[in-house]
Design a protein around this motif. Structure first.
Motif, mmCIF file in Angstrom:
data_model
loop_
_atom_site.group_PDB
_atom_site.id
_atom_site.type_symbol
_atom_site.label_atom_id
_atom_site.label_comp_id
_atom_site.label_asym_id
_atom_site.label_seq_id
_atom_site.Cartn_x
_atom_site.Cartn_y
_atom_site.Cartn_z
ATOM 1 N N GLU A 132 0.844 -1.186 0.000
ATOM 2 C CA GLU A 132 0.000 0.000 0.000
ATOM 3 C C GLU A 132 0.881 1.239 0.000
ATOM 4 O OE1 GLU A 132 -4.060 -1.614 2.186
ATOM 5 O OE2 GLU A 132 -3.002 0.130 2.982
ATOM 6 N N TYR A 133 0.658 2.082 -0.963
ATOM 7 C CA TYR A 133 1.417 3.323 -1.082
ATOM 8 C C TYR A 133 0.473 4.479 -0.745
ATOM 9 C CZ TYR A 133 4.692 0.389 -3.680
ATOM 10 O OH TYR A 133 5.578 -0.595 -4.053
ATOM 11 N N VAL A 134 0.777 5.148 0.344
ATOM 12 C CA VAL A 134 -0.112 6.217 0.800
ATOM 13 C C VAL A 134 0.300 7.536 0.158
ATOM 14 C CG1 VAL A 134 -0.843 7.547 2.820
ATOM 15 C CG2 VAL A 134 -0.592 5.065 2.985
ATOM 16 N N TRP A 135 -0.701 8.293 -0.297
ATOM 17 C CA TRP A 135 -0.396 9.655 -0.744
ATOM 18 C C TRP A 135 -1.068 10.636 0.197
ATOM 19 C CZ3 TRP A 135 -4.066 7.413 -4.433
ATOM 20 C CH2 TRP A 135 -5.303 8.055 -4.470
ATOM 21 N N VAL A 136 -0.462 11.781 0.361
ATOM 22 C CA VAL A 136 -1.031 12.816 1.233
ATOM 23 C C VAL A 136 -0.982 14.169 0.537
ATOM 24 C CG1 VAL A 136 -0.372 11.631 3.372
ATOM 25 C CG2 VAL A 136 1.170 13.313 2.377
ATOM 26 N N CYS A 137 -1.852 15.048 1.009
ATOM 27 C CA CYS A 137 -1.778 16.442 0.598
ATOM 28 C C CYS A 137 -0.650 17.071 1.426
ATOM 29 C CB CYS A 137 -3.101 17.147 0.879
ATOM 30 S SG CYS A 137 -3.059 18.921 0.545
ATOM 31 N N HIS A 138 0.336 17.645 0.752
ATOM 32 C CA HIS A 138 1.474 18.198 1.496
ATOM 33 C C HIS A 138 1.527 19.729 1.416
ATOM 34 C CE1 HIS A 138 3.228 18.808 -2.317
ATOM 35 N NE2 HIS A 138 3.964 17.744 -2.413
ATOM 36 N N GLU A 139 0.366 20.329 1.115
ATOM 37 C CA GLU A 139 0.297 21.791 1.151
ATOM 38 C C GLU A 139 -0.827 22.138 2.115
ATOM 39 O OE1 GLU A 139 2.236 23.996 -0.214
ATOM 40 O OE2 GLU A 139 1.074 25.768 0.352
ATOM 41 N N TYR A 140 -0.521 22.932 3.136
ATOM 42 C CA TYR A 140 -1.562 23.241 4.113
ATOM 43 C C TYR A 140 -2.736 23.936 3.420
ATOM 44 C CZ TYR A 140 -4.143 24.783 8.092
ATOM 45 O OH TYR A 140 -5.168 24.979 8.976
#
Ligand code: CUA
Length: 155
Positions: A132-140
């Motif tokens: 499983e490769y998690v992606w995240v939003c990395h801009e507040y």
């Protein structure tokens, strides 16, 4: 002007390191094709829900192990927030935002791009290992920023 021997050696070493760095960057950019992600196109963020391909977000099978994941980013979720592909797949992520600036970084890969309203962001990643490769939003992007994530399931 007289320069100390060690001083001279150090200056030459420093110049060589600088030259090596510049050559490395030049080879990366011109030969290896390394580049920062640039906008893949423009799109009206207010008309995203009626503009292809963003009117139908999701995974498309392009054949030969290639996929395109069309993902809409909005405060505070990705749509879709999970995709599943077989091991060995190459996935091109095509993203756009409906509202504010978001980010997309996919752990375990080099995929890392800003999702700016009005621009189409595109990055590609290959998945040779299951998991499983998690992606995240990395801009507040506001109150729910920490809840903006998704995952690629590779089987
Ligand atoms: Cu979207 Cu942070």
């Amino acid at each position: 002007m007289r320069i100390e021997t060690y001083e001279r050696m150090f200056m030459i070493l420093a110049a060589l390191m600088l030259a090596l760095g510049i050559v490395g960057i030049a080879i990366g950019a011109l030969v290896a094709g390394v580049h920062v992600p640039s906008p893949a196109g423009r799109v009206d963020p207010r008309a995203l829900s009626s503009t292809p391909p963003f009117d139908q977000p999701g995974l498309r099978d392009l054949g030969n192990g290639n996929y395109e994941a069309v993902i809409v980013a909005r405060a505070w979720q990705f749509q879709p927030n999970a995709i599943e592909v077989p091991v060995g797949s190459t996935v091109t992520f095509t993203l756009a935002s409906t509202d504010v600036i978001h980010g997309f970084v996919l752990a375990g890969t080099n995929a890392n791009v800003m999702v700016i309203p009005g621009q189409i962001a595109q990055v590609t990643a290959r998945f040779d290992q299951p998991g499983e490769y998690v992606w995240v939003c990395h801009e507040y992007c506001g109150f729910g920023h920490h809840q903006m994530y998704g995952k690629v399931v590779v089987r």
